[in-house]
Design a protein around this motif. Structure first.
Motif, mmCIF file in Angstrom:
data_model
loop_
_atom_site.group_PDB
_atom_site.id
_atom_site.type_symbol
_atom_site.label_atom_id
_atom_site.label_comp_id
_atom_site.label_asym_id
_atom_site.label_seq_id
_atom_site.Cartn_x
_atom_site.Cartn_y
_atom_site.Cartn_z
ATOM 1 N N ILE A 1 -43.430 -64.322 57.915
ATOM 2 C CA ILE A 1 -42.723 -63.686 56.801
ATOM 3 C C ILE A 1 -42.599 -64.692 55.664
ATOM 4 C CG2 ILE A 1 -40.552 -62.652 56.064
ATOM 5 C CD1 ILE A 1 -40.187 -61.708 58.969
ATOM 6 N N ALA A 2 -43.230 -64.370 54.538
ATOM 7 C CA ALA A 2 -43.237 -65.270 53.385
ATOM 8 C C ALA A 2 -42.127 -64.940 52.397
ATOM 9 C CB ALA A 2 -44.586 -65.213 52.677
ATOM 10 N N GLU A 3 -41.654 -63.696 52.426
ATOM 11 C CA GLU A 3 -40.606 -63.314 51.480
ATOM 12 C C GLU A 3 -39.856 -62.105 51.999
ATOM 13 O OE1 GLU A 3 -39.948 -62.703 46.684
ATOM 14 O OE2 GLU A 3 -41.981 -62.516 47.500
ATOM 15 N N ILE A 4 -38.557 -62.097 51.777
ATOM 16 C CA ILE A 4 -37.699 -60.944 52.074
ATOM 17 C C ILE A 4 -36.904 -60.624 50.820
ATOM 18 C CG2 ILE A 4 -35.867 -59.989 53.530
ATOM 19 C CD1 ILE A 4 -36.577 -62.115 55.632
ATOM 20 N N VAL A 5 -37.060 -59.403 50.340
ATOM 21 C CA VAL A 5 -36.237 -58.923 49.230
ATOM 22 C C VAL A 5 -35.313 -57.859 49.804
ATOM 23 C CG1 VAL A 5 -36.165 -57.915 46.936
ATOM 24 C CG2 VAL A 5 -38.100 -59.366 47.594
ATOM 25 N N THR A 6 -34.025 -58.097 49.718
ATOM 26 C CA THR A 6 -33.038 -57.193 50.297
ATOM 27 C C THR A 6 -32.353 -56.390 49.196
ATOM 28 O OG1 THR A 6 -32.636 -58.694 52.141
ATOM 29 C CG2 THR A 6 -30.929 -57.064 51.691
ATOM 30 N N PHE A 7 -32.301 -55.075 49.402
ATOM 31 C CA PHE A 7 -31.643 -54.187 48.452
ATOM 32 C C PHE A 7 -30.409 -53.571 49.091
ATOM 33 C CE2 PHE A 7 -36.094 -54.239 47.086
ATOM 34 C CZ PHE A 7 -35.953 -54.556 45.746
ATOM 35 N N HIS A 8 -29.457 -53.210 48.265
ATOM 36 C CA HIS A 8 -28.187 -52.682 48.748
ATOM 37 C C HIS A 8 -28.321 -51.225 49.178
ATOM 38 C CE1 HIS A 8 -25.879 -56.254 47.566
ATOM 39 N NE2 HIS A 8 -26.624 -56.289 46.475
ATOM 40 N N ASP A 9 -27.243 -50.697 49.753
ATOM 41 C CA ASP A 9 -27.276 -49.354 50.330
ATOM 42 C C ASP A 9 -27.445 -48.247 49.293
ATOM 43 O OD1 ASP A 9 -24.785 -49.589 49.197
ATOM 44 O OD2 ASP A 9 -23.651 -49.082 50.994
ATOM 45 N N ASP A 10 -27.248 -48.549 48.004
ATOM 46 C CA ASP A 10 -27.408 -47.509 46.992
ATOM 47 C C ASP A 10 -28.858 -47.069 46.831
ATOM 48 O OD1 ASP A 10 -28.118 -49.984 45.914
ATOM 49 O OD2 ASP A 10 -27.555 -49.419 43.885
ATOM 50 N N GLN A 11 -29.803 -47.817 47.405
ATOM 51 C CA GLN A 11 -31.219 -47.467 47.304
ATOM 52 C C GLN A 11 -31.676 -46.498 48.405
ATOM 53 O OE1 GLN A 11 -33.106 -48.480 44.644
ATOM 54 N NE2 GLN A 11 -31.140 -49.294 43.946
ATOM 55 N N PHE A 12 -30.865 -46.264 49.416
ATOM 56 C CA PHE A 12 -31.277 -45.420 50.544
ATOM 57 C C PHE A 12 -31.682 -44.009 50.116
ATOM 58 C CE2 PHE A 12 -29.982 -48.881 52.996
ATOM 59 C CZ PHE A 12 -30.177 -48.661 54.356
ATOM 60 N N PRO A 13 -30.886 -43.295 49.301
ATOM 61 C CA PRO A 13 -31.285 -41.926 48.932
ATOM 62 C C PRO A 13 -32.642 -41.872 48.243
ATOM 63 C CG PRO A 13 -28.977 -42.316 48.374
ATOM 64 C CD PRO A 13 -29.554 -43.652 48.747
ATOM 65 N N ARG A 14 -32.897 -42.796 47.307
ATOM 66 C CA ARG A 14 -34.169 -42.801 46.589
ATOM 67 C C ARG A 14 -35.339 -43.044 47.533
ATOM 68 N NH1 ARG A 14 -33.264 -46.659 42.771
ATOM 69 N NH2 ARG A 14 -32.387 -45.036 41.451
ATOM 70 N N LEU A 15 -35.117 -43.859 48.556
ATOM 71 C CA LEU A 15 -36.194 -44.195 49.482
ATOM 72 C C LEU A 15 -36.393 -43.125 50.547
ATOM 73 C CD1 LEU A 15 -35.509 -48.018 49.962
ATOM 74 C CD2 LEU A 15 -37.051 -46.896 48.342
ATOM 75 N N GLY A 16 -35.601 -42.059 50.494
ATOM 76 C CA GLY A 16 -35.745 -40.990 51.462
ATOM 77 C C GLY A 16 -35.204 -41.316 52.832
ATOM 78 N N LEU A 17 -34.332 -42.342 52.910
ATOM 79 C CA LEU A 17 -33.737 -42.718 54.189
ATOM 80 C C LEU A 17 -32.501 -41.873 54.443
ATOM 81 C CD1 LEU A 17 -34.086 -46.592 53.803
ATOM 82 C CD2 LEU A 17 -35.319 -45.152 55.456
ATOM 83 N N PRO A 18 -32.192 -41.587 55.719
ATOM 84 C CA PRO A 18 -31.027 -40.756 56.052
ATOM 85 C C PRO A 18 -29.730 -41.369 55.523
ATOM 86 C CG PRO A 18 -32.424 -41.080 57.978
ATOM 87 C CD PRO A 18 -32.942 -42.010 56.923
ATOM 88 N N GLU A 19 -28.808 -40.516 55.169
ATOM 89 C CA GLU A 19 -27.508 -41.003 54.661
ATOM 90 C C GLU A 19 -26.597 -41.460 55.777
ATOM 91 O OE1 GLU A 19 -25.048 -36.793 54.342
ATOM 92 O OE2 GLU A 19 -25.884 -37.699 52.532
ATOM 93 N N ARG A 20 -26.932 -41.083 57.013
ATOM 94 C CA ARG A 20 -26.161 -41.522 58.178
ATOM 95 C C ARG A 20 -26.984 -41.263 59.428
ATOM 96 N NH1 ARG A 20 -20.792 -39.258 58.206
ATOM 97 N NH2 ARG A 20 -20.700 -39.248 60.475
ATOM 98 N N LEU A 21 -26.740 -42.049 60.458
ATOM 99 C CA LEU A 21 -27.348 -41.834 61.764
ATOM 100 C C LEU A 21 -26.234 -41.598 62.774
ATOM 101 C CD1 LEU A 21 -29.949 -44.762 61.780
ATOM 102 C CD2 LEU A 21 -30.380 -42.372 61.165
ATOM 103 N N GLU A 22 -26.378 -40.522 63.517
ATOM 104 C CA GLU A 22 -25.356 -40.203 64.499
ATOM 105 C C GLU A 22 -25.520 -41.049 65.760
ATOM 106 O OE1 GLU A 22 -22.948 -38.363 63.608
ATOM 107 O OE2 GLU A 22 -23.864 -37.562 61.764
ATOM 108 N N GLU A 23 -24.450 -41.206 66.503
ATOM 109 C CA GLU A 23 -24.509 -41.958 67.747
ATOM 110 C C GLU A 23 -25.410 -41.243 68.740
ATOM 111 O OE1 GLU A 23 -21.399 -44.159 70.831
ATOM 112 O OE2 GLU A 23 -20.726 -42.498 69.571
ATOM 113 N N SER A 24 -26.332 -41.979 69.320
ATOM 114 C CA SER A 24 -27.275 -41.359 70.252
ATOM 115 C C SER A 24 -26.708 -41.281 71.650
ATOM 116 C CB SER A 24 -28.588 -42.157 70.271
ATOM 117 O OG SER A 24 -28.359 -43.503 70.586
#
Length: 315
Positions: free
Chosen positions: A292-315
């Motif tokens: 790994i040469a670089e890690i760019v970390t973004f905050h949780d406000d980017q999740f909706p734009r990236l199409g990631l779920p707004e929450r994950l339920e307990e499995s």
């Protein structure tokens, strides 16, 4: 242009929306700013539709308007280029939206590679370190492929001035891009990269910072826009994570994704009050030669734009 009604004109412009948005994103480094620039482009195009005389393609006419809209927005919001190797306004671009620009089967492989390399975060960051007009010249010449005379006409400069600005811009890009730029093999679809991402994900779930450290290159870079500060080097990165309490973090879930044609993971943290895993951060990885040469970390406000779920339920 022959008089057309607004619905017809809107349909003509809309088919170019994604590529214009990507163009503005390269210029601006911010997804949200690119949205604003594209909206302004469409508004200007409608107001100036009579000025389109057919001497260039309709697409090229829109690119002229979009480039000027982006330059105007830069002058208004970010008149000074980025410094110090970081871009505090940097935002990720979802691959699911870039897929709307998928090359057809007739496109040369080299062209597809250029498109991927010029949307990766390191390239976007390097662009933001250029002054606005040289930035525009470089994007139009080296990415879009415009002739120098067309770039000169758009910028109101001579061809010699554009070529001089382009030389300076290319030198600036070399200064800010990783030294091994031409040898990148760490696209999200690369098998070796997928394996690194799998191991990284497992180590994150286990909050095993020693395991993560072994995957990092000696000169790894880590940043978290819009939070100021770039950590350079394995020891500095590990020290920063340790100080931030990562080794003690428990209750993580990981969702793989990809942005800017790079592998990424969305991390979720268990919140007892909500009885669910809620968005924490998105890590975008640049992988080279299995490290790994670089890690760019973004905050949780980017999740909706990236199409990631707004929450994950307990499995």
């Amino acid at each position: 242009m022959t008089e057309v009604d607004e619905p017809t004109f809107s349909a003509m412009v809309e088919r170019h929306r994604r590529e214009l948005h990507v163009h503005c994103y390269r210029m601006l480094g911010s997804f949200e700013d690119a949205e604003d620039a594209v909206q302004e482009t469409f508004l200007r195009a409608w107001r100036r539709r009579e000025t389109y005389e057919g001497r260039s393609t309709f697409r090229a006419w829109l690119y002229r308007i979009a480039t000027n809209a982006a330059l105007d927005l830069i002058a208004k919001r970010r008149p000074e280029p980025a410094t110090g190797g970081e871009v505090l306004w940097l935002q990720p671009y979802p691959d699911r939206l870039l897929d709307e620009l998928r090359a057809d089967e007739s496109e040369e492989p080299e062209t597809a590679a250029v498109a991927r390399e010029t949307i990766e975060l390191a390239y976007i960051v390097a662009l933001q370190h250029l002054a606005p007009r040289p930035r525009a010249a470089l994007v139009l010449r080296d990415v879009i492929g415009w002739p120098a005379k067309d770039v000169a006409e758009l910028l109101g400069d001579s061809v010699n001035s554009v070529n001089s600005a382009l030389q300076r811009a290319r030198a600036g890009m070399r200064e800010h891009l990783p030294a091994e730029r031409q040898d990148w093999t760490g696209g999200a679809d690369d098998a070796q990269t997928r394996e690194v991402v799998r191991r990284y994900s497992e180590a994150c779930l286990a909050t095993d910072i020693d395991a993560i450290a072994k995957m990092l290159r000696d000169d790894v870079r880590c940043s978290m826009p819009p939070t100021p500060g770039v950590q350079i080097g394995r020891d500095a990165v590990v020290a920063d994570w340790t100080a931030g309490g990562f080794p003690e973090m428990r209750g993580l879930r990981i969702v793989p994704t990809s942005v800017n044609r790079q592998p990424a993971i969305g991390a979720y943290l268990w919140r007892e009050a909500d009885k669910a895993y809620l968005p924490l951060t998105v890590d975008v990885l640049r992988v080279e030669d299995g490290q790994i040469a670089e890690i760019v970390t973004f905050h949780d406000d980017q999740f909706p734009r990236l199409g990631l779920p707004e929450r994950l339920e307990e499995s």
